[in-house]
Design an enzyme around this catalytic site. Sequence first.
Site, mmCIF file in Angstrom:
data_model
loop_
_atom_site.group_PDB
_atom_site.id
_atom_site.type_symbol
_atom_site.label_atom_id
_atom_site.label_comp_id
_atom_site.label_asym_id
_atom_site.label_seq_id
_atom_site.Cartn_x
_atom_site.Cartn_y
_atom_site.Cartn_z
ATOM 1 C CE1 TYR A 1 -6.169 -6.494 -7.585
ATOM 2 C CE2 TYR A 1 -6.150 -7.776 -5.571
ATOM 3 C CZ TYR A 1 -6.076 -6.565 -6.212
ATOM 4 O OH TYR A 1 -5.922 -5.412 -5.485
ATOM 5 C CG HIS B 1 -6.007 -8.430 0.535
ATOM 6 N ND1 HIS B 1 -6.130 -8.800 -0.785
ATOM 7 C CD2 HIS B 1 -5.867 -7.080 0.524
ATOM 8 C CE1 HIS B 1 -6.067 -7.725 -1.554
ATOM 9 N NE2 HIS B 1 -5.899 -6.673 -0.782
ATOM 10 N NE ARG C 1 -2.979 -3.036 -1.911
ATOM 11 C CZ ARG C 1 -2.483 -3.830 -0.978
ATOM 12 N NH1 ARG C 1 -1.181 -3.964 -0.839
ATOM 13 N NH2 ARG C 1 -3.280 -4.507 -0.167
ATOM 14 N NE ARG D 1 -3.524 -2.201 2.770
ATOM 15 C CZ ARG D 1 -3.262 -3.381 3.333
ATOM 16 N NH1 ARG D 1 -2.091 -3.592 3.903
ATOM 17 N NH2 ARG D 1 -4.169 -4.330 3.343
ATOM 18 C CG HIS E 1 -5.011 1.245 -4.524
ATOM 19 N ND1 HIS E 1 -4.537 0.832 -3.301
ATOM 20 C CD2 HIS E 1 -6.118 0.502 -4.763
ATOM 21 C CE1 HIS E 1 -5.337 -0.109 -2.812
ATOM 22 N NE2 HIS E 1 -6.301 -0.331 -3.685
ATOM 23 C CE LYS F 1 -6.478 -0.870 4.828
ATOM 24 N NZ LYS F 1 -7.703 -1.271 4.115
#
Length: 191
Positions: free
Chosen positions: A184, A175, A152, A52, A149, A76
């Site tokens: 994806y 994730h 990414r 990120r 992004h 995160k």
Amino acid sequence: VAVEGPRRTRPLPKVLNEGEVELLLDEARKKSGADGARLVALMETLYATGLRVSELVTLPLSVATPGTRVLMVRGKGDKERIVPLSEIASEALTAYSKLRSTFLKKGSQSPWLFPSRGVSGHLTERRFSQMIKALACDAGLEPERVSPHVLRHAFASHLLAHGADLRAVQQMLGHADISTTQIYTHVLEER
């Protein structure tokens, strides 16, 4: 009695093809000096890892040991993960590290790999986004199609297109839920 309509599906992420990413990387490599070395390090690291943008600009200096092939990333929820680093990205980080002091205030030190003279002490997400937009223009790409992004997304899509395991991509992207990564596979099917 209220009747629920069909739920909207999430739009598929925007992705650059491999040729477009290569155009960006080639354009970055044409830049000279410390700014060029920093841009190449940022771009190669971003595309090699799928970080990120917030994770990229706040990488600690300690991750840039010469020849490193993995990065310890705090993502995160303050969760740490290990992300493999390509040889090209590792070499770009090593070359940049030799010129990193250019971005520091005279006599100062910084804990960040990508320091800045600004308030945050590190390159900001906004500034990096501006740098990518300018790079896209130089490479002949529409700047509105290019962002950190989007790179990414390109990282994940290109890995899956070349046979990478969905769970491995999930872990590299950080994730928590596999369904987030599965988007994806839909991008690949659409293409």
